[in-house]
Design a protein around this motif. Structure first.
Motif, PDB file in Angstrom:
ATOM      1  N   SER A 178     -10.666  -2.406   9.225  1.00 63.91           N
ATOM      2  CA  SER A 178     -10.794  -2.995   7.897  1.00 63.91           C
ATOM      3  C   SER A 178     -11.875  -4.050   7.932  1.00 63.91           C
ATOM      4  CB  SER A 178      -9.464  -3.601   7.430  1.00 63.91           C
ATOM      5  OG  SER A 178      -9.094  -4.707   8.233  1.00 63.91           O
ATOM      6  N   PHE A 229       0.836  -1.191   0.000  1.00 60.53           N
ATOM      7  CA  PHE A 229       0.000   0.000   0.000  1.00 60.53           C
ATOM      8  C   PHE A 229       0.878   1.251   0.000  1.00 60.53           C
ATOM      9  CE2 PHE A 229      -3.696  -2.455   1.456  1.00 60.53           C
ATOM     10  CZ  PHE A 229      -3.095  -3.508   2.099  1.00 60.53           C
ATOM     11  N   GLU A 283      -7.126  -3.348   2.805  1.00 57.86           N
ATOM     12  CA  GLU A 283      -7.145  -1.914   3.031  1.00 57.86           C
ATOM     13  C   GLU A 283      -7.643  -1.545   4.419  1.00 57.86           C
ATOM     14  OE1 GLU A 283      -9.368   0.004   0.051  1.00 57.86           O
ATOM     15  OE2 GLU A 283      -9.534   1.905   1.106  1.00 57.86           O
ATOM     16  N   LYS A 343      -3.343   0.421  -3.642  1.00 55.15           N
ATOM     17  CA  LYS A 343      -2.979  -0.850  -3.020  1.00 55.15           C
ATOM     18  C   LYS A 343      -2.712  -1.897  -4.085  1.00 55.15           C
ATOM     19  CE  LYS A 343      -7.853  -2.111  -2.584  1.00 55.15           C
ATOM     20  NZ  LYS A 343      -8.992  -2.263  -1.683  1.00 55.15           N
ATOM     21  N   LEU A 402      -5.392   6.392   2.125  1.00 52.64           N
ATOM     22  CA  LEU A 402      -4.907   5.392   1.178  1.00 52.64           C
ATOM     23  C   LEU A 402      -4.843   5.994  -0.223  1.00 52.64           C
ATOM     24  CD1 LEU A 402      -4.176   2.353   0.739  1.00 52.64           C
ATOM     25  CD2 LEU A 402      -6.569   2.055   0.058  1.00 52.64           C
TER      26      LEU A 402
END
Lengths: 112, 113
Positions: free
Chosen positions: B95, A34, B101, A49, A46
């Motif tokens: 998550s 990531f 993620e 990924k 984020l």
């Protein structure tokens, strides 16, 4: 054991020029990788990924990264830097466990 | 868009006092995490939590630390007797599956004086 090395603590680019933030990882198993970004006084967001699908991963804000198993790398790139890209970037590895390892971070400076 | 929230945003406490940092993960997530970031240093994993128990913890997470999910929505980190070196930004994350993620909260800045 897994680890993450971000090769540059600071990167400085001019607005409109390409960005390259380098990341190498070490893992005994197939990792998930990531990239997160942290703007000053903000949480972690984020960017993109990799989870064993396509090796070229596209993220938000024009960033992308390529997973290269032979080089154990996952470098982050962007064709044209914007002033708003100035932030700290973290490369992160997770290997089928509940533990996630962060790199030391790369601070990106963007000059006008 | 759903997000992880943390309270308070900044906590100041005296050495030796107990503190509780609170997090509300995303509602359908099952995996919860705490990290810390000492000023100028890297983000460090503290603990992960799944199915009402700790699934993994780092060397940092000693007996002074504990985590709890007291109800269906909150996830807390308790530091029993704070030390100066506990001063850091603490991030909560959640998550819906691992190791994928994680969504991070904005962090709680803990200052121990």
């Amino acid at each position: 054991a897994q680890s993450v090395t971000q090769l540059d603590s600071h990167v400085s680019v001019s607005e409109g020029t390409p960005v390259l933030l380098r990341c190498n990882y070490s893992s005994s198993y197939s990792p998930s990788l990531f990239w997160y970004v942290q703007h000053p006084n903000k949480g972690l967001q984020l960017l993109l990924k990799y989870t064993s699908a396509a090796t070229l991963v596209k993220g938000i804000n024009g960033f992308e990264a390529e997973f290269k198993k032979s080089e154990t790398s996952f470098h982050l790139t962007k064709p044209s830097a914007h002033m708003s890209d100035a932030a700290e970037y973290f490369c992160v590895v997770s290997v089928d466990s509940f533990k996630t390892i962060f790199g030391a971070g790369t601070r990106l400076f963007v000059k006008a | 868009e759903p997000e992880v929230t943390q309270t308070p945003s900044h906590q100041v406490t005296q050495m030796g006092q107990e503190v509780i940092l609170r997090c509300v993960p995303i509602s359908n997530h099952l995996y919860f995490y705490w990290y810390r970031q000492i000023l100028g240093q890297k983000v460090e994993f503290l603990v992960s939590f799944y199915n009402n128990e700790i699934s993994e913890k780092s060397e940092i997470f000693d007996d002074q630390f504990s985590v709890e999910r007291p109800d269906g929505s909150n996830f807390t980190l308790k530091i029993r007797s704070t030390k100066l070196e506990d001063s850091a930004m603490y991030f909560c994350a959640s998550s819906d599956r691992t190791p994928y993620e994680q969504y991070f909260g904005p962090g709680t800045r803990l200052t121990v004086t």
